[in-house]
Write a protein that holds these residues in place. Structure first.
Motif, short mmCIF file in Angstrom:
data_model
loop_
_atom_site.label_atom_id
_atom_site.label_comp_id
_atom_site.label_asym_id
_atom_site.label_seq_id
_atom_site.Cartn_x
_atom_site.Cartn_y
_atom_site.Cartn_z
N ARG A 11 0.57 -1.14 -0.22
CA ARG A 11 0.07 0.12 -0.31
C ARG A 11 0.75 1.30 0.39
O ARG A 11 0.52 2.16 -0.80
CB ARG A 11 -1.09 -0.14 1.27
CG ARG A 11 -2.24 -1.31 1.09
CD ARG A 11 -2.92 -0.90 2.10
NE ARG A 11 -3.91 -1.90 1.85
CZ ARG A 11 -4.23 -3.51 1.78
NH1 ARG A 11 -3.45 -4.04 2.94
NH2 ARG A 11 -5.31 -3.83 1.81
N ARG A 12 2.14 1.62 0.50
CA ARG A 12 2.92 2.36 0.73
C ARG A 12 3.22 2.86 -0.57
O ARG A 12 3.35 3.68 -1.53
CB ARG A 12 4.07 2.44 0.99
CG ARG A 12 3.70 2.14 3.09
CD ARG A 12 5.02 2.18 4.15
NE ARG A 12 4.80 2.23 5.94
CZ ARG A 12 5.09 0.88 5.54
NH1 ARG A 12 5.22 0.08 5.11
NH2 ARG A 12 4.48 0.73 7.18
N ARG A 13 3.81 1.50 -1.79
CA ARG A 13 4.18 1.51 -2.73
C ARG A 13 2.78 1.74 -4.10
O ARG A 13 3.12 2.54 -4.98
CB ARG A 13 4.49 0.91 -3.11
CG ARG A 13 6.18 -0.85 -2.72
CD ARG A 13 6.38 -1.87 -3.07
NE ARG A 13 6.93 -1.79 -4.51
CZ ARG A 13 7.22 -2.87 -5.31
NH1 ARG A 13 7.54 -3.70 -4.08
NH2 ARG A 13 7.65 -2.99 -6.27
N LEU A 22 2.11 8.07 -11.22
CA LEU A 22 1.99 6.26 -12.20
C LEU A 22 0.17 5.87 -12.43
O LEU A 22 -0.62 6.15 -12.05
CB LEU A 22 2.82 4.74 -11.92
CG LEU A 22 3.89 5.01 -11.17
CD1 LEU A 22 4.53 4.84 -10.13
CD2 LEU A 22 4.84 5.91 -12.54
N SER A 23 0.27 5.84 -14.11
CA SER A 23 -0.72 4.13 -14.51
C SER A 23 -1.17 3.94 -12.81
O SER A 23 -0.54 2.84 -12.35
CB SER A 23 -0.96 3.84 -15.85
OG SER A 23 -0.10 2.63 -16.39
N ILE A 27 1.49 0.70 -11.62
CA ILE A 27 1.70 0.16 -10.23
C ILE A 27 1.23 -1.15 -9.90
O ILE A 27 1.71 -1.58 -9.40
CB ILE A 27 0.72 1.32 -9.44
CG1 ILE A 27 0.92 2.50 -9.98
CG2 ILE A 27 0.24 0.21 -8.44
CD1 ILE A 27 -0.41 3.22 -9.00
N ALA A 28 0.35 -1.76 -11.08
CA ALA A 28 0.24 -3.34 -10.86
C ALA A 28 1.51 -4.10 -10.90
O ALA A 28 1.79 -5.24 -10.61
CB ALA A 28 -1.17 -3.59 -11.13
N ARG A 29 1.78 -3.22 -12.18
CA ARG A 29 2.27 -4.20 -12.99
C ARG A 29 4.06 -4.30 -12.02
O ARG A 29 4.91 -5.43 -11.57
CB ARG A 29 3.36 -3.48 -13.66
CG ARG A 29 4.65 -4.10 -14.62
CD ARG A 29 5.43 -3.65 -16.09
NE ARG A 29 5.78 -2.75 -15.40
CZ ARG A 29 7.26 -2.60 -15.40
NH1 ARG A 29 7.40 -3.82 -15.31
NH2 ARG A 29 7.68 -1.63 -14.70
N ARG A 30 4.35 -3.16 -11.47
CA ARG A 30 5.41 -3.06 -9.99
C ARG A 30 5.12 -3.83 -8.86
O ARG A 30 5.54 -4.62 -8.63
CB ARG A 30 6.03 -1.86 -9.64
CG ARG A 30 5.99 -0.68 -11.00
CD ARG A 30 6.78 0.46 -10.55
NE ARG A 30 7.14 1.27 -12.09
CZ ARG A 30 7.78 2.61 -11.88
NH1 ARG A 30 8.13 2.93 -10.36
NH2 ARG A 30 8.10 3.29 -12.59
#
Length: 224
Positions: A11-13, A22-23, A27-30
């Motif tokens: 959640r911090r990320r 970021l899209s 974010i999901a990819r990372r």
């Protein structure tokens, strides 16, 4: 672990990714998560401008303890999730995020009209951001600007023909690209592979643009 519950660090990320612009897809990819997981997480916990990782983590723990995985207003949360997914699709297709949010808000307005003040208040963004977003939408045909003579202010409008007008603008831009590409092709020799490549590209764009506008004209009656 991919597919498991989001951790406090996750959640911090997510919050950091939102701050960095970021899209949701990125974010999901990372985080090695489905985009739908990130979309749902943000929609349930304040949206992109109100997401707080610590609060989101605590609320999730509380819901789990109560045995209620969804928030009390589940239908509202589901709608918010769907709205965020639509906005993400528009962003992925190339529309700036604030412009996508403004466009979506106009689409959902009862009469398809908002003032700048209304957009600023509803989307919680600066006047400058709204100005840039609206200019983008008007320039690309997704919305139009009207003047309210009684109150001396602009009103931004979206109607059923918006997508048709955006296609007309896209066609015009494509034909300008065709002309520029053909002009460049002519600067190379007749036997040049570059000339052949550019000529074929221009021909493809020209025929595609003509087909696109013919299709738009044929199906425009569906917008009436």
């Amino acid at each position: 672990m991919p597919g498991g519950r989001l951790t406090q660090q996750d959640r911090r990320r997510i919050a950091a990714g939102l701050t960095d612009g970021l899209s949701y897809r990125e974010i999901a990819r990372r985080l090695d998560r489905p985009t739908s997981t990130i979309t749902r997480e943000i929609a349930r916990n304040g949206g992109p401008t109100g997401y707080r990782p610590q609060q989101a983590h605590q609320d999730t723990i509380q819901r789990a303890r109560r045995g209620t995985p969804a928030p009390p207003h589940a239908a509202t949360a589901q709608i918010a999730t769907m709205e965020q997914e639509i906005i993400e699709m528009m962003v992925t297709a190339g529309m700036p995020r604030t412009a996508a949010r403004v466009h979506h808000d106009l689409v959902l307005s009862e009469d398809g009209r908002r003032t700048a003040a209304e957009l600023i208040r509803r989307l919680n963004v600066s006047p400058a951001s709204i100005s840039v977003a609206v200019n983008y939408l008007v320039q690309h045909g997704y919305a139009r600007r009207e003047r309210d003579p009684r109150r001396r202010r602009d009103v931004y409008v979206i109607d059923n023909d918006a997508w048709y007008h955006s296609i007309l603008i896209s066609r015009r831009q494509s034909l300008e690209m065709v002309r520029a590409t053909m002009a460049m092709a002519e600067s190379f020799g007749l036997d040049s592979p570059v000339r052949e490549r550019l000529t074929k590209t221009a021909s493809f764009l020209e025929h595609f643009s003509l087909d696109m506008i013919e299709s738009a004209d044929r199906w425009r009656t569906l917008l009436k």
